[in-house]
Design an enzyme around this catalytic site. Sequence first.
Site, PDB file in Angstrom:
ATOM      1  N   GLU A   1      -4.522  -1.016  -0.028  1.00  0.00           N
ATOM      2  CA  GLU A   1      -5.230  -2.281  -0.046  1.00  0.00           C
ATOM      3  C   GLU A   1      -4.055  -3.389   0.167  1.00  0.00           C
ATOM      4  O   GLU A   1      -4.247  -4.395   0.792  1.00  0.00           O
ATOM      5  CB  GLU A   1      -6.239  -2.562  -1.163  1.00  0.00           C
ATOM      6  CG  GLU A   1      -7.619  -1.347  -1.238  1.00  0.00           C
ATOM      7  CD  GLU A   1      -6.900  -0.364  -2.138  1.00  0.00           C
ATOM      8  OE1 GLU A   1      -7.772   0.003  -3.030  1.00  0.00           O
ATOM      9  OE2 GLU A   1      -5.743   0.185  -2.193  1.00  0.00           O
TER      10      GLU A   1
ATOM     11  N   CYS B   1      -5.554  -4.882  -6.834  1.00  0.00           N
ATOM     12  CA  CYS B   1      -6.132  -4.989  -5.415  1.00  0.00           C
ATOM     13  C   CYS B   1      -7.348  -5.848  -5.324  1.00  0.00           C
ATOM     14  O   CYS B   1      -7.708  -6.374  -4.388  1.00  0.00           O
ATOM     15  CB  CYS B   1      -6.227  -3.672  -4.539  1.00  0.00           C
ATOM     16  SG  CYS B   1      -4.659  -2.614  -4.711  1.00  0.00           S
TER      17      CYS B   1
ATOM     18  N   HIS C   1      -0.220  -0.186  -3.006  1.00  0.00           N
ATOM     19  CA  HIS C   1      -1.488   0.386  -2.830  1.00  0.00           C
ATOM     20  C   HIS C   1      -1.865   0.009  -1.426  1.00  0.00           C
ATOM     21  O   HIS C   1      -1.510  -0.721  -0.643  1.00  0.00           O
ATOM     22  CB  HIS C   1      -2.652  -0.089  -3.578  1.00  0.00           C
ATOM     23  CG  HIS C   1      -2.554   0.341  -5.140  1.00  0.00           C
ATOM     24  ND1 HIS C   1      -3.430   0.103  -6.041  1.00  0.00           N
ATOM     25  CD2 HIS C   1      -1.561   1.159  -5.730  1.00  0.00           C
ATOM     26  CE1 HIS C   1      -3.178   0.950  -7.257  1.00  0.00           C
ATOM     27  NE2 HIS C   1      -1.953   1.423  -7.054  1.00  0.00           N
TER      28      HIS C   1
ATOM     29  N   CYS D   1      -8.380  -0.833  -7.298  1.00  0.00           N
ATOM     30  CA  CYS D   1      -7.934  -1.371  -8.773  1.00  0.00           C
ATOM     31  C   CYS D   1      -8.143  -2.767  -8.813  1.00  0.00           C
ATOM     32  O   CYS D   1      -8.463  -3.466  -8.116  1.00  0.00           O
ATOM     33  CB  CYS D   1      -6.520  -0.760  -8.633  1.00  0.00           C
ATOM     34  SG  CYS D   1      -5.306  -1.783  -8.213  1.00  0.00           S
TER      35      CYS D   1
END
Length: 161
Positions: free
Chosen positions: A90, A119, A88, A116
């Site tokens: 992040e 993260c 991801h 999410c």
Amino acid sequence: MRLNNDTSSSDKRPDWNEYFMQITHLVATRSTCLRRKVGALLVKNKRILATGYNGAPRHLPHCIQTGCLRDKLGIPSGQRQEICRGLHAEQNVIIQAALYGINTDASTLYCTHQPCLTCSKMIINAGIKRVFFQGDYPDKLAAEMLSEAKIELFKYGDKNG
């Protein structure tokens, strides 16, 4: 060339949050995800520390080359993130900061989408204090954990973000 002090709406200078959120959308254009283009920035004292977008680990084929395993398996958005070639945005922004020895404590994360759960846990442990996001992501537990960790979460475009 403007010769007087008149300003029009097209000359409006963005505030800092708008400026950083606009940059997250530019960063997202580097994404190699077939489902969702996400970009992230880490900022401290109005300076960009690192950027990240979602895609496969470096030197590995990306989903745009291999196809999306999650699509092939019919996995809905927001579920089973571990079944994916990509990281991801992040995760990538935190990893980029670590790779280059950049301190993330007390920084602010700007992201095109709500983080999410995975993260969010990384954000908590990285010492990030504020998260600005624009698009929703179907993960209520992530927002609850950020709140419990006293991390300010702002949906950009809301009255507080």
